[in-house]
Design an enzyme around this catalytic site. Structure first.
Site, PDB file in Angstrom:
ATOM      1  N   HIS A  69      -1.856  -5.403   1.703  1.00  0.00           N
ATOM      2  CA  HIS A  69      -3.089  -6.212   1.520  1.00  0.00           C
ATOM      3  C   HIS A  69      -2.794  -7.325   0.650  1.00  0.00           C
ATOM      4  CE1 HIS A  69      -7.070  -6.999   0.028  1.00  0.00           C
ATOM      5  NE2 HIS A  69      -6.653  -7.388  -0.853  1.00  0.00           N
ATOM      6  N   THR A 127      -5.091  -7.836  10.567  1.00  0.00           N
ATOM      7  CA  THR A 127      -5.540  -6.616   9.832  1.00  0.00           C
ATOM      8  C   THR A 127      -4.986  -5.543  10.671  1.00  0.00           C
ATOM      9  OG1 THR A 127      -7.054  -7.442   8.618  1.00  0.00           O
ATOM     10  CG2 THR A 127      -7.188  -5.079   8.959  1.00  0.00           C
ATOM     11  N   ASN A 175      -1.545   0.000   7.189  1.00  0.00           N
ATOM     12  CA  ASN A 175      -0.899  -1.468   7.808  1.00  0.00           C
ATOM     13  C   ASN A 175      -0.135  -2.172   6.748  1.00  0.00           C
ATOM     14  OD1 ASN A 175      -3.075  -2.398   5.823  1.00  0.00           O
ATOM     15  ND2 ASN A 175      -4.040  -3.385   7.527  1.00  0.00           N
ATOM     16  N   PHE A 201     -16.295   3.776   6.612  1.00  0.00           N
ATOM     17  CA  PHE A 201     -14.767   4.091   6.210  1.00  0.00           C
ATOM     18  C   PHE A 201     -14.312   4.052   4.828  1.00  0.00           C
ATOM     19  CE2 PHE A 201     -14.936  -0.426   7.652  1.00  0.00           C
ATOM     20  CZ  PHE A 201     -14.541  -1.186   6.531  1.00  0.00           C
ATOM     21  N   ARG A 259       2.865  -6.899   8.962  1.00  0.00           N
ATOM     22  CA  ARG A 259       2.149  -6.020   9.884  1.00  0.00           C
ATOM     23  C   ARG A 259       2.672  -5.821  11.673  1.00  0.00           C
ATOM     24  NH1 ARG A 259      -3.582  -7.784   7.471  1.00  0.00           N
ATOM     25  NH2 ARG A 259      -3.579  -6.280   5.414  1.00  0.00           N
ATOM     26  N   LYS A 300       0.789  -1.391  -0.062  1.00  0.00           N
ATOM     27  CA  LYS A 300      -0.024   0.061  -0.121  1.00  0.00           C
ATOM     28  C   LYS A 300       1.037   1.191   0.099  1.00  0.00           C
ATOM     29  CE  LYS A 300      -3.930  -2.125   2.557  1.00  0.00           C
ATOM     30  NZ  LYS A 300      -4.544  -2.201   3.921  1.00  0.00           N
ATOM     31  N   ARG A 312      -1.280 -14.816   3.929  1.00  0.00           N
ATOM     32  CA  ARG A 312      -2.091 -14.154   4.946  1.00  0.00           C
ATOM     33  C   ARG A 312      -1.456 -14.369   6.202  1.00  0.00           C
ATOM     34  NH1 ARG A 312      -6.003 -10.482   4.276  1.00  0.00           N
ATOM     35  NH2 ARG A 312      -7.013 -11.050   6.128  1.00  0.00           N
TER      36      ARG A 312
END
EC number: 2.7.4.6
Length: 151
Positions: A115, A91, A112, A57, A102, A9, A85
């Site tokens: 993705h 998350t 974070n 959000f 993360r 991100k 994952r």
């Protein structure tokens, strides 16, 4: 082999964590079969986060993901979705285990770093949103026989 979608991100790109994310994926034995840097258009971001459209959000999420460049990838490997994952972590970085991306680098649930697709359906949808078939390279890693007992 299973494929999944991974995106570094804007906060991860700005903080210089692209190489760290790629390195962790590759050291785990996963194979990158497509990758590109792009600045996501608002319409693409809205499609990417379509499942959150009715949530409060949503607008802030779209604003954030379109605020700077991202690095999008297709990653391949045995149980790739679950493996990625696990590498990425929870998350919310405050809940992510140390040693996860993360857990080590995330500071805020909204920033974070990365993705990763959470299911085969979302992986397929996200891959097709960001990549055409001719952008995905089918290739064999020389060490795959050393990584996987069975393929």
């Amino acid at each position: 082999m299973e494929r999944t979608f991974v995106m570094v991100k804007p906060d991860g790109v700005q903080r210089g964590l692209v190489g760290e994310v790629i390195g962790r994926l590759e050291r785990k034995g996963l194979k990158i079969v497509a990758m590109k840097m792009l600045w996501i258009a608002r319409e693409m971001a809205e499609n990417h986060y379509a499942e959150h459209r009715e949530k409060p959000f949503f607008s802030a999420l779209v604003d954030y993901i379109t605020s700077g460049p991202v690095v999008a990838m297709v990653v391949e490997g045995k149980n790739a979705i679950k493996v990625v994952r696990t590498l990425v972590g929870a998350t919310n970085p405050a809940e992510a285990a140390p040693g996860t991306i993360r857990g080590d680098f995330g500071l805020d649930v909204g920033r974070n770093v990365v993705h990763a697709s959470d299911s085969p359906q979302s992986a397929e949808r996200e891959i097709s949103l960001f990549f055409s078939d001719d952008e995905i390279v089918n290739w064999e890693k020389a060490d795959e026989d050393w990584i996987y007992e069975e393929r």
